[in-house]
Design a protein around this motif. Structure first.
Motif, PDB file in Angstrom:
ATOM      1  N   HIS A  75       0.818  -1.211   0.000  1.00 37.39           N
ATOM      2  CA  HIS A  75       0.000   0.000   0.000  1.00 37.39           C
ATOM      3  C   HIS A  75       0.858   1.271   0.000  1.00 37.39           C
ATOM      4  N   VAL A  76       1.773   1.350  -0.934  1.00 40.41           N
ATOM      5  CA  VAL A  76       2.673   2.500  -1.032  1.00 40.41           C
ATOM      6  C   VAL A  76       1.883   3.745  -1.426  1.00 40.41           C
ATOM      7  N   GLN A  77       2.122   4.844  -0.695  1.00 39.54           N
ATOM      8  CA  GLN A  77       1.404   6.092  -0.927  1.00 39.54           C
ATOM      9  C   GLN A  77       2.317   7.145  -1.568  1.00 39.54           C
ATOM     10  N   PRO A  78       1.732   8.124  -2.274  1.00 41.72           N
ATOM     11  CA  PRO A  78       2.536   9.092  -3.031  1.00 41.72           C
ATOM     12  C   PRO A  78       3.471   9.958  -2.194  1.00 41.72           C
ATOM     13  N   ASP A  79       3.200  10.118  -0.908  1.00 42.80           N
ATOM     14  CA  ASP A  79       4.042  10.980  -0.081  1.00 42.80           C
ATOM     15  C   ASP A  79       5.016  10.182   0.787  1.00 42.80           C
ATOM     16  N   GLU A  80       5.235   8.914   0.468  1.00 40.63           N
ATOM     17  CA  GLU A  80       6.009   8.051   1.364  1.00 40.63           C
ATOM     18  C   GLU A  80       7.454   7.862   0.908  1.00 40.63           C
ATOM     19  N   LEU A  81       8.289   7.533   1.904  1.00 38.98           N
ATOM     20  CA  LEU A  81       9.701   7.214   1.709  1.00 38.98           C
ATOM     21  C   LEU A  81       9.858   5.696   1.764  1.00 38.98           C
ATOM     22  N   VAL A  82      10.480   5.139   0.718  1.00 37.98           N
ATOM     23  CA  VAL A  82      10.610   3.691   0.597  1.00 37.98           C
ATOM     24  C   VAL A  82      12.080   3.306   0.578  1.00 37.98           C
ATOM     25  N   LEU A  83      12.412   2.220   1.271  1.00 33.15           N
ATOM     26  CA  LEU A  83      13.736   1.617   1.201  1.00 33.15           C
ATOM     27  C   LEU A  83      13.626   0.308   0.438  1.00 33.15           C
ATOM     28  N   ASN A  84      14.426   0.179  -0.616  1.00 29.38           N
ATOM     29  CA  ASN A  84      14.465  -1.053  -1.414  1.00 29.38           C
ATOM     30  C   ASN A  84      15.743  -1.817  -1.062  1.00 29.38           C
ATOM     31  N   ILE A  85      15.571  -2.933  -0.369  1.00 29.05           N
ATOM     32  CA  ILE A  85      16.688  -3.751   0.101  1.00 29.05           C
ATOM     33  C   ILE A  85      17.158  -4.685  -1.009  1.00 29.05           C
ATOM     34  N   ALA A  86      18.494  -4.807  -1.189  1.00 32.62           N
ATOM     35  CA  ALA A  86      19.079  -5.694  -2.199  1.00 32.62           C
ATOM     36  C   ALA A  86      18.454  -5.399  -3.557  1.00 32.62           C
ATOM     37  N   SER A  87      18.616  -4.170  -3.999  1.00 28.27           N
ATOM     38  CA  SER A  87      17.857  -3.644  -5.135  1.00 28.27           C
ATOM     39  C   SER A  87      18.309  -4.155  -6.491  1.00 28.27           C
ATOM     40  N   GLY A  88      19.439  -4.868  -6.553  1.00 24.87           N
ATOM     41  CA  GLY A  88      19.848  -5.496  -7.801  1.00 24.87           C
ATOM     42  C   GLY A  88      20.012  -4.508  -8.935  1.00 24.87           C
ATOM     43  N   ARG A  89      19.362  -4.789 -10.072  1.00 19.76           N
ATOM     44  CA  ARG A  89      19.462  -3.920 -11.249  1.00 19.76           C
ATOM     45  C   ARG A  89      18.436  -2.791 -11.257  1.00 19.76           C
ATOM     46  N   GLY A  90      17.574  -2.730 -10.241  1.00 25.80           N
ATOM     47  CA  GLY A  90      16.769  -1.534 -10.049  1.00 25.80           C
ATOM     48  C   GLY A  90      15.347  -1.546 -10.560  1.00 25.80           C
ATOM     49  N   TYR A  91      14.862  -2.695 -11.072  1.00 25.77           N
ATOM     50  CA  TYR A  91      13.508  -2.680 -11.630  1.00 25.77           C
ATOM     51  C   TYR A  91      12.453  -2.432 -10.553  1.00 25.77           C
ATOM     52  N   ALA A  92      12.548  -3.121  -9.428  1.00 23.51           N
ATOM     53  CA  ALA A  92      11.579  -2.901  -8.353  1.00 23.51           C
ATOM     54  C   ALA A  92      11.618  -1.450  -7.891  1.00 23.51           C
ATOM     55  N   ALA A  93      12.826  -0.887  -7.805  1.00 24.47           N
ATOM     56  CA  ALA A  93      12.958   0.518  -7.409  1.00 24.47           C
ATOM     57  C   ALA A  93      12.269   1.431  -8.407  1.00 24.47           C
ATOM     58  N   ALA A  94      12.383   1.096  -9.692  1.00 23.29           N
ATOM     59  CA  ALA A  94      11.724   1.902 -10.717  1.00 23.29           C
ATOM     60  C   ALA A  94      10.211   1.885 -10.548  1.00 23.29           C
ATOM     61  N   VAL A  95       9.658   0.694 -10.311  1.00 23.27           N
ATOM     62  CA  VAL A  95       8.213   0.582 -10.096  1.00 23.27           C
ATOM     63  C   VAL A  95       7.807   1.361  -8.851  1.00 23.27           C
ATOM     64  N   LEU A  96       8.558   1.189  -7.783  1.00 26.99           N
ATOM     65  CA  LEU A  96       8.246   1.891  -6.530  1.00 26.99           C
ATOM     66  C   LEU A  96       8.356   3.406  -6.696  1.00 26.99           C
ATOM     67  N   SER A  97       9.274   3.843  -7.554  1.00 31.73           N
ATOM     68  CA  SER A  97       9.459   5.285  -7.749  1.00 31.73           C
ATOM     69  C   SER A  97       8.245   5.946  -8.378  1.00 31.73           C
ATOM     70  N   ARG A  98       7.442   5.170  -9.090  1.00 36.21           N
ATOM     71  CA  ARG A  98       6.222   5.697  -9.698  1.00 36.21           C
ATOM     72  C   ARG A  98       5.082   5.800  -8.685  1.00 36.21           C
ATOM     73  N   MET A  99       5.304   5.273  -7.482  1.00 36.14           N
ATOM     74  CA  MET A  99       4.236   5.218  -6.491  1.00 36.14           C
ATOM     75  C   MET A  99       4.544   6.021  -5.237  1.00 36.14           C
ATOM     76  N   ALA A 100       5.829   6.224  -4.943  1.00 35.94           N
ATOM     77  CA  ALA A 100       6.254   6.878  -3.707  1.00 35.94           C
ATOM     78  C   ALA A 100       6.874   8.243  -4.003  1.00 35.94           C
ATOM     79  N   GLU A 101       7.135   8.995  -2.949  1.00 43.78           N
ATOM     80  CA  GLU A 101       7.810  10.289  -3.124  1.00 43.78           C
ATOM     81  C   GLU A 101       9.299  10.092  -3.389  1.00 43.78           C
ATOM     82  N   THR A 102       9.936   9.205  -2.601  1.00 41.70           N
ATOM     83  CA  THR A 102      11.370   8.957  -2.720  1.00 41.70           C
ATOM     84  C   THR A 102      11.652   7.482  -2.464  1.00 41.70           C
ATOM     85  N   VAL A 103      12.598   6.923  -3.218  1.00 41.45           N
ATOM     86  CA  VAL A 103      13.025   5.542  -3.025  1.00 41.45           C
ATOM     87  C   VAL A 103      14.530   5.523  -2.799  1.00 41.45           C
ATOM     88  N   VAL A 104      14.936   4.957  -1.686  1.00 39.28           N
ATOM     89  CA  VAL A 104      16.350   4.747  -1.368  1.00 39.28           C
ATOM     90  C   VAL A 104      16.652   3.270  -1.565  1.00 39.28           C
TER      91      VAL A 104
END
Length: 217
Positions: A75-104
């Motif tokens: 349930h990621v919200q547009p104003d939220e800060l997300v941490l992506n653990i073991a992010s690999g090549r970054g695809y999950a981070a890319a998807v999360l970036s479209r849903m959250a304010e910031t992805v680390v």
């Protein structure tokens, strides 16, 4: 040349919609982001297939269905800060970036840090940052986080991740023990951690995330 746009549509229609993923932001991200550019060129032909894909030696991207379901459950919200653990090549981070304010992102492999940073920049994911570090420790200096998302399975969950959640924050991770794997959402409420199972899955365990006495749950 494969028609990747058509393959993405087929992925969403046959793997994601059928799993009851309804978040429009998530569906749009999965339908538009070039998953094939977040993996080796030799794997591009299976980028949108219903399978895990080896993104680097010993490192595997989740099946699209599992990724979609787990992000949906967080349930990621547009104003939220997300941490992506073991992010690999970054695809999950890319998807999360479209849903959250910031992805680390935190990734141990320096080569993957570079490849994922380049792929995220090419995809216009300018609200992401990829840090080289130990995923077992998270990224406490950038938190606390509303959501922590783990790219792959673990045998046990490090205590330190829970400490990096905000009150009300969610940890989305697949916990695998032998042939049994459960996708979990852990939610922090004060000093307590609630948990619920959202679906069954048995992806490969991230190297270094085998069971250890310092882990819980």
């Amino acid at each position: 040349m494969p028609d990747f746009s058509r393959e993405r549509d087929a992925m969403v229609d046959s793997q994601i919609h059928t799993a009851d993923v309804t978040d429009r932001r998530l569906l749009k991200a999965l339908r538009t982001l070039p998953r094939h550019k977040f993996m080796p060129k030799s794997k591009a032909a299976i980028a949108y297939a219903d399978c895990e894909v080896e993104a680097a030696a010993g490192r595997w991207m989740l099946r699209p269905r599992d990724l979609g379901l787990l992000i949906h459950a967080a349930h990621v919200q547009p104003d939220e800060l997300v941490l992506n653990i073991a992010s690999g090549r970054g695809y999950a981070a890319a998807v999360l970036s479209r849903m959250a304010e910031t992805v680390v992102c935190v990734e141990a492999d320096a080569t993957l840090v570079k490849k994922s940073s380049d792929a995220l920049a090419d995809a216009g994911c300018d609200n992401t940052a990829v840090l080289e570090g130990d995923p077992l420790k998270g990224a406490p200096g950038q938190g606390p986080y509303d959501v922590i998302f783990v790219e792959g399975a673990v045998e046990e969950t490090p205590r330190v991740w829970f400490d990096q959640l905000k009150d009300g924050g969610r940890l989305a991770v697949i916990v695998r023990r032998g042939s049994i794997g459960k996708a979990m959402i852990y939610t922090r409420s004060g000093d307590s951690i609630g948990q619920r199972v959202v679906f069954d899955s048995t992806p490969r365990i991230i190297p270094g995330f085998e069971k250890d006495a310092g882990f819980v749950f």
